[in-house]
Design a protein around this motif. Structure first.
Motif, PDB file in Angstrom:
ATOM      1  N   GLU A   1     -16.910  13.369 -14.120  1.00 43.24           N
ATOM      2  CA  GLU A   1     -17.320  12.442 -13.068  1.00 43.24           C
ATOM      3  C   GLU A   1     -16.092  11.994 -12.302  1.00 43.24           C
ATOM      4  O   GLU A   1     -15.074  11.609 -12.896  1.00 43.24           O
ATOM      5  CB  GLU A   1     -18.018  11.227 -13.685  1.00 43.24           C
ATOM      6  CG  GLU A   1     -18.433  10.171 -12.666  1.00 43.24           C
ATOM      7  CD  GLU A   1     -19.018   8.930 -13.318  1.00 43.24           C
ATOM      8  OE1 GLU A   1     -19.563   8.083 -12.586  1.00 43.24           O
ATOM      9  OE2 GLU A   1     -18.903   8.793 -14.560  1.00 43.24           O
TER      10      GLU A   1
ATOM     11  N   ARG B   1     -10.891   9.907   1.749  1.00 47.34           N
ATOM     12  CA  ARG B   1     -11.224   8.474   1.755  1.00 47.34           C
ATOM     13  C   ARG B   1     -12.545   8.229   2.496  1.00 47.34           C
ATOM     14  O   ARG B   1     -13.360   7.399   2.089  1.00 47.34           O
ATOM     15  CB  ARG B   1     -10.077   7.694   2.400  1.00 47.34           C
ATOM     16  CG  ARG B   1     -10.190   6.179   2.216  1.00 47.34           C
ATOM     17  CD  ARG B   1      -8.960   5.461   2.748  1.00 47.34           C
ATOM     18  NE  ARG B   1      -7.832   5.566   1.825  1.00 47.34           N
ATOM     19  CZ  ARG B   1      -6.759   6.329   2.034  1.00 47.34           C
ATOM     20  NH1 ARG B   1      -6.680   7.072   3.111  1.00 47.34           N
ATOM     21  NH2 ARG B   1      -5.774   6.352   1.158  1.00 47.34           N
TER      22      ARG B   1
ATOM     23  N   ILE C   1     -15.349   9.187   0.105  1.00 49.89           N
ATOM     24  CA  ILE C   1     -15.455   8.200  -0.970  1.00 49.89           C
ATOM     25  C   ILE C   1     -16.099   6.912  -0.466  1.00 49.89           C
ATOM     26  O   ILE C   1     -17.005   6.356  -1.093  1.00 49.89           O
ATOM     27  CB  ILE C   1     -14.063   7.917  -1.573  1.00 49.89           C
ATOM     28  CG1 ILE C   1     -13.562   9.148  -2.352  1.00 49.89           C
ATOM     29  CG2 ILE C   1     -14.095   6.687  -2.481  1.00 49.89           C
ATOM     30  CD1 ILE C   1     -12.106   9.077  -2.746  1.00 49.89           C
ATOM     31  N   ASN C   2     -15.646   6.448   0.697  1.00 49.22           N
ATOM     32  CA  ASN C   2     -16.146   5.175   1.238  1.00 49.22           C
ATOM     33  C   ASN C   2     -17.549   5.263   1.822  1.00 49.22           C
ATOM     34  O   ASN C   2     -18.207   4.244   2.034  1.00 49.22           O
ATOM     35  CB  ASN C   2     -15.188   4.640   2.304  1.00 49.22           C
ATOM     36  CG  ASN C   2     -13.841   4.231   1.729  1.00 49.22           C
ATOM     37  OD1 ASN C   2     -13.730   3.977   0.527  1.00 49.22           O
ATOM     38  ND2 ASN C   2     -12.825   4.167   2.569  1.00 49.22           N
ATOM     39  N   SER C   3     -18.007   6.488   2.105  1.00 44.05           N
ATOM     40  CA  SER C   3     -19.334   6.640   2.721  1.00 44.05           C
ATOM     41  C   SER C   3     -20.457   6.210   1.778  1.00 44.05           C
ATOM     42  O   SER C   3     -21.515   5.760   2.223  1.00 44.05           O
ATOM     43  CB  SER C   3     -19.557   8.099   3.135  1.00 44.05           C
ATOM     44  OG  SER C   3     -19.753   8.926   1.997  1.00 44.05           O
ATOM     45  N   GLY C   4     -20.234   6.361   0.476  1.00 43.25           N
ATOM     46  CA  GLY C   4     -21.264   6.007  -0.500  1.00 43.25           C
ATOM     47  C   GLY C   4     -22.465   6.929  -0.490  1.00 43.25           C
ATOM     48  O   GLY C   4     -23.493   6.650  -1.120  1.00 43.25           O
ATOM     49  N   LYS C   5     -22.365   8.069   0.200  1.00 42.38           N
ATOM     50  CA  LYS C   5     -23.510   8.981   0.333  1.00 42.38           C
ATOM     51  C   LYS C   5     -23.694   9.893  -0.876  1.00 42.38           C
ATOM     52  O   LYS C   5     -24.770  10.453  -1.082  1.00 42.38           O
ATOM     53  CB  LYS C   5     -23.336   9.850   1.580  1.00 42.38           C
ATOM     54  CG  LYS C   5     -23.414   9.095   2.899  1.00 42.38           C
ATOM     55  CD  LYS C   5     -23.218  10.069   4.060  1.00 42.38           C
ATOM     56  CE  LYS C   5     -23.282   9.355   5.398  1.00 42.38           C
ATOM     57  NZ  LYS C   5     -23.063  10.286   6.537  1.00 42.38           N
TER      58      LYS C   5
ATOM     59  N   GLU D   1     -23.592  10.470  -4.858  1.00 40.73           N
ATOM     60  CA  GLU D   1     -23.546   9.934  -6.221  1.00 40.73           C
ATOM     61  C   GLU D   1     -22.583  10.751  -7.072  1.00 40.73           C
ATOM     62  O   GLU D   1     -21.853  10.222  -7.895  1.00 40.73           O
ATOM     63  CB  GLU D   1     -24.949   9.961  -6.829  1.00 40.73           C
ATOM     64  CG  GLU D   1     -25.029   9.309  -8.204  1.00 40.73           C
ATOM     65  CD  GLU D   1     -26.438   9.278  -8.741  1.00 40.73           C
ATOM     66  OE1 GLU D   1     -26.581   9.129  -9.967  1.00 40.73           O
ATOM     67  OE2 GLU D   1     -27.391   9.401  -7.953  1.00 40.73           O
ATOM     68  N   ASP D   2     -22.595  12.077  -6.868  1.00 44.85           N
ATOM     69  CA  ASP D   2     -21.659  12.959  -7.553  1.00 44.85           C
ATOM     70  C   ASP D   2     -20.798  13.619  -6.484  1.00 44.85           C
ATOM     71  O   ASP D   2     -21.245  14.501  -5.743  1.00 44.85           O
ATOM     72  CB  ASP D   2     -22.415  14.015  -8.367  1.00 44.85           C
ATOM     73  CG  ASP D   2     -21.478  14.924  -9.156  1.00 44.85           C
ATOM     74  OD1 ASP D   2     -20.249  14.825  -8.963  1.00 44.85           O
ATOM     75  OD2 ASP D   2     -21.974  15.741  -9.957  1.00 44.85           O
ATOM     76  N   MET D   3     -19.541  13.209  -6.416  1.00 46.75           N
ATOM     77  CA  MET D   3     -18.662  13.689  -5.348  1.00 46.75           C
ATOM     78  C   MET D   3     -18.050  15.054  -5.635  1.00 46.75           C
ATOM     79  O   MET D   3     -17.238  15.555  -4.866  1.00 46.75           O
ATOM     80  CB  MET D   3     -17.565  12.658  -5.081  1.00 46.75           C
ATOM     81  CG  MET D   3     -18.091  11.413  -4.371  1.00 46.75           C
ATOM     82  SD  MET D   3     -16.828  10.181  -4.031  1.00 46.75           S
ATOM     83  CE  MET D   3     -16.590   9.502  -5.677  1.00 46.75           C
TER      84      MET D   3
ATOM     85  N   ALA E   1     -20.931  17.338  -1.120  1.00 48.43           N
ATOM     86  CA  ALA E   1     -19.807  16.444  -0.843  1.00 48.43           C
ATOM     87  C   ALA E   1     -18.606  17.239  -0.339  1.00 48.43           C
ATOM     88  O   ALA E   1     -17.888  16.799   0.580  1.00 48.43           O
ATOM     89  CB  ALA E   1     -19.445  15.660  -2.097  1.00 48.43           C
TER      90      ALA E   1
END
Length: 784
Positions: free
Chosen positions: A450, A612, A615-619, A621-623, A628
């Motif tokens: 994760e 960044r 990461i900041n988009s919050g779109k 759940e699993d980056m 992603a």
């Protein structure tokens, strides 16, 4: 009169010009048949050495007179002949075909720029020559005059057909010209290989071309693949069943002949074996000639070559990278390896991304010679996100050319796929572009890590980063920390070392540092020791740069990655809980280290900004999922779109322009050439470099063997072969340093100028933990 093309030293036997041209034409036609250019290649070969049909050259080859090597231009005559042949036809296609063949003939000893800096047409100027032309014209007409009409008519038809295929994949005049330039380089590749092969055959009095029954080869490889897969059939765990399913989906995709497609498989999903299975199935089903496995790092090539060799057979396999040379001892074995590496005539080839791109764009004739072997092949490009940013658009168009014009299938492999189809010159994927179809469930099943952002507003100092890393090590029992620079890795390593040295005995770890300031043998030893200890469940901390992020089969309980690109984070995550040894999901932390100095590393800074944003988009759940990664690459490529055409340092030009319309020179043209045939092949080929080689090599005294090699390189060497052999063996003990660091080392008295011309390092400047150091009291390296 009989004109000699070559004289064999061993017995003074002579090969006539007529025989050389006819025999070269057979090779050239064979090379070109699969792409529908056999007659054109045959015609170019029949006239390529027409200038040797002269008394002057005949005297030179027999040592009569005071002629020197390269004095006689024997290439211009064939080009002049084909132009004159087409001139009276008043046919634009005939003229364009003749110009194409003329450029191939002129370039069979080296690439050219077709416009000089003053806009002069270099081809027109070259064929103004007349010396010996009448004699050569008469001899060629007598030898092959009855064949020219039929061949030229067929060649013009082939040229028109391929030109039309190119037009259909082009969207603007620039990519149309670029593809025509690739077609020209391909034809040159065929002629160069045919010419050199026939010459080598005569001079050595043996056949130097390797020919294989590929139908039997692919059947045998299919059988060995089935046997290997049968060995896994008894496994019923969820992971093994999914690997088998991925493999079956890859095999099923061979139900049609693909052009450009993607293989998206999560880490641990059996990508190498599955892609190879697909390639073998395609070759068997569609009569394809070769399989290429291309990877960015030698560690990946070495790791996967054993798998490929076991399936395809050692006698059919070429592993083409510099590490192979270190294991060759005899002069005969070296000569054979170098011939196979120059010709790429084995049916299965593993090569670096550098060698692959060099075959397509480097100016050296040895690189050009290899290009045609990429036709009618399955080309697997692993870790494709590693294509250098500056090369992206050239790579994209080359992939399109190989698939759409050369009849190859190109497989782009990565769990972190770039968005090559969204650039200025995009990859033209097939409609069915994903080999495994829907891959979402694959990533869910193989999810073992994760990505956890641990960013702060002000960023981490080196001290804070070391503290964070040590804390996570204590939580998880082993840790990999990846920094963006060698200086940052060394600083964090030393700070963690202080903590580790003062820790209780039960918390102490085996602490490692990896850096390109260490020689390859040192790094390999450290990685092997880390793997051994991790397998034994010992406590291990490794602090490194990104050199460990791909192609290294190693697994830690936790990873801390200094922020860079999301693809870097995903690669680092591939070194965590790799084999599912942890009960659950293992953490991969992203931190922002303010003490890293990235002023000259704009690529990393842009990657950080794009990461960044994701990461900041919050779109997500699993980056670590492909969705992603796609969003990341879209942002990253958008921000750096003006750097993807291989910009020429210090100038306004780029290599895409030089290899297409060459607009700067075309704007001042003095003689009007064909608009789409103004490429500056020589200039672009001289500039092209996949990896910036601004470093100087220094042989370091890592162990007793390295010290002995340094000593021998500082003695009087008897022969060039001995010198080359010593340098090959010293390669694994060599470190590349930038000029600034080299200057500092020289000022510290650390560098020795060896008699061989190589540079050596004094023993006290090689540290067991850091590698090359300016500290002249370094402890000796530990040999595991």
């Amino acid at each position: 009169m009989k004109y000699a093309a070559h004289i064999r030293k061993s017995d003074n036997a002579e090969q006539t010009v007529e025989a050389h041209l006819a025999e070269t034409a057979v090779f050239a036609e064979k090379y070109a048949e699969s792409i529908g250019m056999g007659n054109l290649a045959r015609l170019a070969a029949l006239i390529h050495d027409m200038g040797k049909f002269t008394s002057r050259f005949n005297d030179y080859i027999h040592g009569i007179g005071d002629h020197y090597r390269g004095e006689i231009d024997h290439s211009y005559a064939g080009a002049k002949f084909i132009f004159e042949y087409a001139a009276g036809r008043q046919d634009p296609l005939a003229y364009e075909t003749a110009a194409f063949i003329a450029r191939i003939v002129i370039s069979h000893h080296g690439l050219h720029d077709w416009l000089d800096e003053n806009g002069e047409d270099c081809l027109a100027k070259r064929i103004e020559k007349n010396e010996g032309y009448k004699e050569a014209f008469s001899a060629l007409s007598e030898a092959f005059g009855d064949k020219i009409d039929q061949l030229f008519k067929a060649a013009a038809g082939e040229y028109a057909s391929i030109r039309e295929r190119i037009r259909k994949i082009s969207k603007v005049s620039k990519d149309f010209a670029f593809y025509l330039g690739m077609m020209e380089r391909l034809a040159e590749s065929m002629l160069i290989d045919a010419d050199r092969t026939n010459t080598a055959d005569f001079m050595s009095d043996r056949s130097t071309e390797q020919v294989f029954d590929t139908k039997k080869l692919w059947e045998a490889a299919q059988g060995r693949m089935s046997e290997k897969l049968a060995g896994f059939s008894g496994r019923t765990d969820r992971i093994s069943l999914r690997r088998a399913d991925i493999s079956d989906r890859c095999a099923a995709f061979s139900d049609h002949k693909a052009g450009v497609c993607r293989l998206i498989v999560p880490t641990g999903g059996g990508k190498t074996l599955s892609s190879l299975r697909y390639a073998v199935e395609c070759c068997k089903e569609y009569g394809m000639e070769r399989i290429f496995y291309i990877a960015p790092f030698m560690s990946i090539l070495e790791q996967n070559s054993d798998v490929i060799r076991s399936i395809c057979g050692d006698e059919f396999f070429l592993e083409h990278h510099s590490n192979v040379l270190q294991e060759i001892d005899s002069e005969e074995e070296l000569a054979e390896y170098e011939l196979r590496a120059e010709k790429w005539d084995k049916p299965v080839i593993a090569a670096t991304m550098v060698q692959f791109l060099n075959a397509l764009f480097l100016g050296k004739s040895t690189a050009v010679r290899r290009m045609h072997r990429l036709c009618n092949a399955v080309i697997i490009i692993d870790e494709v996100q590693s294509v250098p940013l500056k090369c992206v658009n050239m790579f994209n168009m080359a992939v399109n050319f190989l698939a759409k014009i050369c009849g190859s299938t190109v497989v782009l492999c990565s769990a972190t796929q770039p968005v090559f189809d969204s650039t200025e010159f995009p990859v033209l994927f097939d409609e069915r572009k994903d080999i495994t179809g829907s891959y979402g469930e694959d990533f869910e099943i193989f999810r073992r890590t994760e990505l956890i952002p641990a960013l702060t507003v002000s960023g981490y100092s080196f001290e804070e980063a070391a503290g964070f890393c040590y804390e996570k090590y204590l939580d998880h029992g082993s840790l990999l920390a990846v920094m963006n620079t060698k200086k940052a890795a060394a600083e964090v390593f030393n700070l963690i070392k202080s903590k580790n040295d003062s820790a209780d005995e039960e918390n102490k770890s085996f602490l490692l540092h990896l850096s390109t300031n260490m020689c390859p043998a040192h790094r390999k030893s450290i990685i092997a020791e880390a793997v051994r200890r991790l397998h034994s469940r010992e406590k291990v901390i490794c602090v490194t740069t990104q050199l460990i992020e791909a192609g290294v089969d190693i697994s830690f309980g936790c990873v801390v990655r200094s922020m860079a690109g999301m693809d870097n984070a995903a690669q680092a995550a591939g070194r965590c809980n790799r084999n599912g040894e942890a009960d659950g999901i293992s953490p991969v932390y992203i931190i922002n280290v303010k003490d890293e100095r990235l002023a000259g590393l704009q690529e990393i800074k842009t990657a950080q900004d794009a990461s960044r944003l994701i990461i900041n988009s919050g779109k997500f759940e699993d980056m670590l999922l492909p969705e992603a990664m796609e969003a990341y690459f879209r942002k990253y490529y958008h921000e750096r779109a003006d750097e993807m055409n291989f910009n020429v340092p210090g100038g306004k030009e780029n290599l895409v322009d030089l290899l297409s319309l060459d607009t700067n020179r075309f704007a001042v043209k003095k003689i009007k050439p064909l608009k789409y045939s103004a490429q500056a092949f020589k200039t672009a080929g001289d500039i092209f470099e996949v990896i910036d080689s601004e470093t100087v090599s220094i042989v370091v005294p890592y162990n007793s063997e390295a010290e002995e090699l340094i000593s021998r390189l500082d003695c009087d060497i008897k022969s060039p072969y001995e010198a080359a052999q010593l340098m090959r063996k010293a390669q694994k003990y060599t470190v590349g340093v930038y000029d600034g660091f080299k200057k500092q080392l020289c000022e510290a008295g650390a560098v020795i100028q060896l008699k061989s011309g190589a540079l050596g390092l004094k023993k006290e400047f090689y540290d067991k933990d850091i590698g090359i150091t300016l500290n002249g009291s370094a402890p000796e390296a530990i040999i595991f």
